[in-house]
Motif scaffolding. Sequence first.
Motif, PDB file in Angstrom:
ATOM      1  N   THR A   1       1.953  20.961  24.932  1.00  0.00           N
ATOM      2  CA  THR A   1       1.410  22.196  25.152  1.00  0.00           C
ATOM      3  C   THR A   1       2.199  22.892  26.488  1.00  0.00           C
ATOM      4  O   THR A   1       2.749  24.028  26.484  1.00  0.00           O
ATOM      5  N   ARG A   2       2.291  21.802  27.425  1.00  0.00           N
ATOM      6  CA  ARG A   2       3.149  22.343  28.695  1.00  0.00           C
ATOM      7  C   ARG A   2       4.831  22.434  28.688  1.00  0.00           C
ATOM      8  O   ARG A   2       5.382  23.083  29.114  1.00  0.00           O
ATOM      9  N   THR A   3       4.993  21.534  27.669  1.00  0.00           N
ATOM     10  CA  THR A   3       6.873  21.585  27.572  1.00  0.00           C
ATOM     11  C   THR A   3       7.367  21.945  26.320  1.00  0.00           C
ATOM     12  O   THR A   3       8.583  21.907  25.997  1.00  0.00           O
ATOM     13  N   GLY A   4       6.429  21.909  25.103  1.00  0.00           N
ATOM     14  CA  GLY A   4       7.036  22.116  24.003  1.00  0.00           C
ATOM     15  C   GLY A   4       7.574  21.023  23.177  1.00  0.00           C
ATOM     16  O   GLY A   4       8.031  21.276  22.045  1.00  0.00           O
ATOM     17  N   MET A   5       7.313  19.787  23.831  1.00  0.00           N
ATOM     18  CA  MET A   5       7.673  18.433  23.105  1.00  0.00           C
ATOM     19  C   MET A   5       6.849  17.330  23.471  1.00  0.00           C
ATOM     20  O   MET A   5       6.205  17.559  24.466  1.00  0.00           O
ATOM     21  N   ALA A   6       6.785  16.302  22.857  1.00  0.00           N
ATOM     22  CA  ALA A   6       5.979  15.346  22.973  1.00  0.00           C
ATOM     23  C   ALA A   6       6.836  14.424  24.207  1.00  0.00           C
ATOM     24  O   ALA A   6       7.993  14.446  24.388  1.00  0.00           O
TER      25      ALA A   6
END
Length: 289
Positions: free
Chosen positions: A272-277
């Motif tokens: 959610t915060r970075t756009g990636m796992a």
Amino acid sequence: MQCLELAIPPLPQLMLIGYGFWKPGQQHFVRSFHVYDMIFVVKGALYMWEDGQQYDIGEGSMLVLEPGRTHGGQRPCEDTTEIYWIHFVHPAPVRTVDSSQIPWSVPVSQRTDFDLAPCSQLMYLPKFAEWHKSDILPYLKRMLELEQTLSPASSLPLQAQFSGLLAELQASARSRSTSRSRLLCDQVILYLQQNLARPFDAKHMEQALHFHFDYLARCLKQHTGMSPLQYLHDLQIKKAKSLLESTGFSVTEIGLQVGIENVNYFIRLFRTRTGMAPGQYRSMRMGMG
């Protein structure tokens, strides 16, 4: 205290620093030019106006005259007046704001290797204020020494001294406007930093800081725009990024180190915060290295 809000980068650039005495009866002439004129009165008093606003700059006071505005002396000096003055260039202020309204504790967005330009930031300069000679005078004296022997070797140190002076003035503006809510905001931030690895516990925060959680949350929200949990998540993700880049810890281990026991929740929060796992982030960073 009113402060000029200046956009950075770039930092303001010093043009010239001067020092002198105004004799009784002398009065500043009227002018308008496209540089800032910063005046520090060491002894005596200088009587100025800017666009109709009058300023009595007494001993231990300073005034910043802005580019594009008209200024001059409102009346002659009554006593021998000792001053330092500084001309510097920078774009016009974004606005004038009371120092009590400046969001000193709001974090700046974290940069990444993908960024190709510096992020927009702000600095604050007192418009008309008192100054402490013990803090400011050493900068002024050193700058004047460097100005009088200016060479390629001293140009950079001169600009560095000027930046130090601006930082000192900003720190003074912040310290004088520190309200109870801002002090508590800073205490909440310190608490969250020190308790990063433990699960969030509002009751524990109350006990540690001796205030009701709702009040602590309002203070943090007022000055950072975030709730305690949002701020904690911001700290956790920043720490997780650092661990993903610099260690071989598993995603589960990193989640535990930043205080999130449920690995699935940690992955969702990171995405959610970075756009990636987390795994994608690590692979990307390793590939860039």
